[in-house]
Motif scaffolding. Structure first.
Motif, PDB file in Angstrom:
ATOM      1  N   ALA A 138       0.885  -1.038  -0.166  1.00  0.00           N
ATOM      2  CA  ALA A 138       0.308  -0.297  -0.271  1.00  0.00           C
ATOM      3  C   ALA A 138       0.693   1.479   0.228  1.00  0.00           C
ATOM      4  O   ALA A 138       0.628   2.528  -0.807  1.00  0.00           O
ATOM      5  CB  ALA A 138      -0.893   0.149   1.579  1.00  0.00           C
ATOM      6  N   ALA A 139       2.105   1.282   0.794  1.00  0.00           N
ATOM      7  CA  ALA A 139       2.905   2.501   1.210  1.00  0.00           C
ATOM      8  C   ALA A 139       3.846   2.682  -0.456  1.00  0.00           C
ATOM      9  O   ALA A 139       3.357   3.332  -1.217  1.00  0.00           O
ATOM     10  CB  ALA A 139       3.685   2.309   2.261  1.00  0.00           C
ATOM     11  N   LEU A 140       4.257   1.575  -1.062  1.00  0.00           N
ATOM     12  CA  LEU A 140       5.593   1.611  -1.723  1.00  0.00           C
ATOM     13  C   LEU A 140       5.006   1.103  -3.013  1.00  0.00           C
ATOM     14  O   LEU A 140       6.437   0.379  -3.479  1.00  0.00           O
ATOM     15  CB  LEU A 140       6.813   0.808  -1.114  1.00  0.00           C
ATOM     16  CG  LEU A 140       7.413   1.554   0.124  1.00  0.00           C
ATOM     17  CD1 LEU A 140       8.745   0.747   1.053  1.00  0.00           C
ATOM     18  CD2 LEU A 140       7.341   2.917  -0.309  1.00  0.00           C
ATOM     19  N   GLY A 141       4.187   1.187  -3.021  1.00  0.00           N
ATOM     20  CA  GLY A 141       3.374  -0.118  -4.826  1.00  0.00           C
ATOM     21  C   GLY A 141       3.664   0.775  -5.618  1.00  0.00           C
ATOM     22  O   GLY A 141       3.856   1.697  -5.883  1.00  0.00           O
ATOM     23  N   GLY A 142       4.381  -0.121  -7.611  1.00  0.00           N
ATOM     24  CA  GLY A 142       4.488   1.205  -8.412  1.00  0.00           C
ATOM     25  C   GLY A 142       6.182   1.710  -7.905  1.00  0.00           C
ATOM     26  O   GLY A 142       7.431   0.400  -7.527  1.00  0.00           O
TER      27      GLY A 142
END
Length: 620
Positions: A540-544
């Motif tokens: 959720a925080a570091l996706g992509g």
């Protein structure tokens, strides 16, 4: 976890065919680096015993009329069962070995570049070597520099390059000398070459640059970038620097440094650096009361003192002074370079010497851990511990055999889901004394104030800004690896517990490719549901792709922002070529949480006062 050097060991030999060097303190999953130099034989005769080692760099003899030898760099990953020492082999002769343990490092993306030089006849005199520039694979890791000198004409001393810390020096007088220095890597831009100069002449020298990137980024906040030495700015401020005993707080005197920079950050220790000019004997005698001339003087000096930074009567920071370099230039001037850290760094250097276990709310457990530290002789730094609870019961266990510190244990615990943030904030109390307040926020520290800075073709407060986008620190798939359960029969073996794979659904739906990471759980949990929760939080925080923001702003005479503003929000309103006006409004109008601030006071170098702001990444 951001990669950092955990420990270093080393050993020289004058005439031997093997060298046994102790394994540095390490934990399972750490990266071990072994740097080995010899003055005889072929490179093929240089090797290290034991399984799992791989050669990642080498350079042969650069001497015009040398007897062979060279330098090799080996690496391996620490397993669950490792010997207490390792042996390197070489042709009979002189050799030096330095071994580093690196926590949070990525073993498969280590970069090694080398350079070398030789003295020319008839004198064969050479007194410097350059460690080459390199391109880091990511914006987080450790930058390690190695310099080796052959046949020096006496005992060698190595000045530490600016911004680096010496990890180890090893030498065989008249045959070989080696130094290993490092610093935290905070940019994916090219790291420049670094020159090492010695006080002796050598027949040849080697220079290695080793980049060990961080294995993963397990925090929702990025590693702050370094602060620039110079940026034009405006505004002014009145600073005072007072020196105090770290434990008692007793006033020792004022200092008058130049080239001062200091910073504070959420999640890690802030840094302080300054230069003390010594123009005459009177000033030297005053400074010697704070930085003793002789090692036998235990009344003051780095390790015992702290500097309080005051701006216009307000306390802006407290820094534990951990190092001083006294040096004389060729022009005859003497100066002392000071370096220090916020008190978070002190916690990182108090070892846990007994098994500890606490139950209850996570904040209560954290307070119990800090109270235990302050109950130790010589470790009561007088923290005022913030009250309240987070409503999240979670046990805290620390084992002495892990060879950890109170700061490392608390940081790992606070980063484990459900997480919380904490800082140590110096402040003036109601009765005029200095308080060291341990403040916390769950899951984050949230300030109530918003600071506004503007930039447009007509002027503004923003001097420069940057936005770094790094896909390799993120991903569209993630799995979390936890700890290894204990088994009664060691011969049966055991494997780490892992979470299920989590996907960045929005990115995959939008057409992003499938790429991901296996990240280590900071608390090495063996409970699968907790690992699954951590994987959900990570994606959720570091996706992509991870975006890291920073900007430098000018400070006026009475700024609303200070180093104690961590957790507040910074609103930037900008119009420029990259952010053209939209419907007659600003092209960029965004508010982000402040997670780091670095201050450059007024000096002859800068001429003005400025602050570099580290802003939390925008979450997907």
């Amino acid at each position: 976890m951001v990669a950092s050097i955990r420990d270093a060991t080393g050993k020289p030999v004058a005439n031997a065919s093997s060298i046994s060097v102790s394994r540095p303190s390490s934990s399972s999953g750490d990266v071990l680096l072994c740097i080995h130099s010899a003055n005889a034989g072929d490179l093929s005769s240089m090797r290290i015993q034991g399984s799992g080692w791989q050669t990642v760099g080498s350079r042969g003899d650069d001497r015009l009329f040398g007897g062979g030898g060279g330098t090799k760099v080996y690496r391996k990953t620490v397993g669950s069962s490792e010997p207490g020492s390792y042996t390197v082999q070489q042709s009979t002769g002189a050799g030096t070995v330095v071994m580093l343990s690196i926590k949070g490092g990525h073993r498969d993306q280590i970069i090694v570049w080398d350079d070398g030089d030789s003295g020319l006849p008839p004198e064969f005199e050479l007194d410097e070597v350059t460690t080459p520039s390199a391109y880091p694979p990511s914006a987080s890791g450790v930058d390690i520099r190695v310099a080796v000198a052959w046949d020096p004409d006496g005992s060698v001393s190595w000045p530490t390059p600016s911004g680096y810390s010496t990890q180890s020096t090893q030498q065989v007088t008249g045959a070989l000398a080696m130094v290993v220095a490092s610093k935290t890597l905070v940019t994916s831009a090219s790291v420049g070459s670094v020159r090492f100069r010695i006080n002796r002449n050598a027949t040849a020298m080697h220079g290695f640059t080793i980049i060990v990137p961080s294995a993963t980024t397990t925090e929702s906040t990025p590693t702050p970038p370094s602060f620039p030495d110079f940026s034009p700015a405006r505004g002014s401020g009145l600073y005072r620097y007072t020196v105090h005993d770290l434990l008692s707080g007793a006033y020792r005197g004022d200092i008058y440094p130049t080239d001062v920079t200091f910073d504070r950050r959420i999640g890690e220790a802030g840094a302080f650096s300054a230069t003390l000019p010594i123009p005459n004997r009177r000033v030297a005698d005053l400074v010697a009361e704070i930085i003793p001339r002789y090692a036998s003087d235990l009344t003051s000096g780095p390790g015992r003192i702290a500097v309080h930074v005051w701006r216009a009567g307000d306390l802006w920071g407290e820094y534990w002074i951990t190092g001083a370099m006294i040096q004389r230039s060729r022009r005859g001037s003497i100066q002392i370079q000071l370096r220090g850290s916020t008190l978070e760094a002190y916690l990182d250097h108090v070892p846990v010497e007994e098994d500890l276990e606490y139950e209850g709310d996570q904040i209560s457990c954290a307070r119990s851990l800090l109270n235990n530290m302050m109950s130790l002789e010589g470790a009561n730094i007088g923290l005022t511990l913030g009250d309240g609870t987070a409503g999240d019961p979670r046990n805290l266990a620390v084992k002495a055999q892990d060879a950890t510190t109170y700061g490392t244990a608390l940081r790992g615990y606070s980063q484990t889901f459900p997480s919380f943030e904490w800082v140590i904030t110096p402040a003036v109390g109601q009765h005029g004394g200095i308080e060291r307040r341990w403040e916390w926020g769950a899951p984050t520290i949230e300030g109530a104030r918003e600071h506004v800075f503007t930039d447009s073709p007509h002027g503004g407060d923003v001097l420069d800004w940057s936005e770094e986008i790094d896909a390799l620190r993120g991903g569209t798939r993630v799995m979390v690896r936890g700890g290894t359960p204990e088994v009664e029969d060691a011969s049966e073996g055991s494997t780490p517990v892992v979470s299920g794979w989590e996907s960045a659904a929005a990115h995959m739906t939008a057409g992003w490719p499938r790429f991901g990471q296996v990240v280590d759980h900071p608390g090495e949990s063996t409970w699968e549901p907790e690992l699954n929760y951590y994987a959900e939080r990570w994606i959720a925080a570091l996706g992509g792709a991870v975006r890291v923001y920073s900007c430098t702003v000018a400070l006026g005479a009475k700024p609303t922002l200070s180093p104690s503003s961590l957790g507040d929000y910074v609103r930037r309103i900008m119009v420029d070529q990259w952010h053209p006006r939209i419907n007659a409004g600003a092209g960029f109008d965004q508010s982000q949480r402040l997670i780091g601030v670095g201050i450059t006071p007024v000096s002859r170098t800068t001429g003005r006062e400025e602050a570099q702001l580290i802003l939390e990444e925008a979450h997907v």
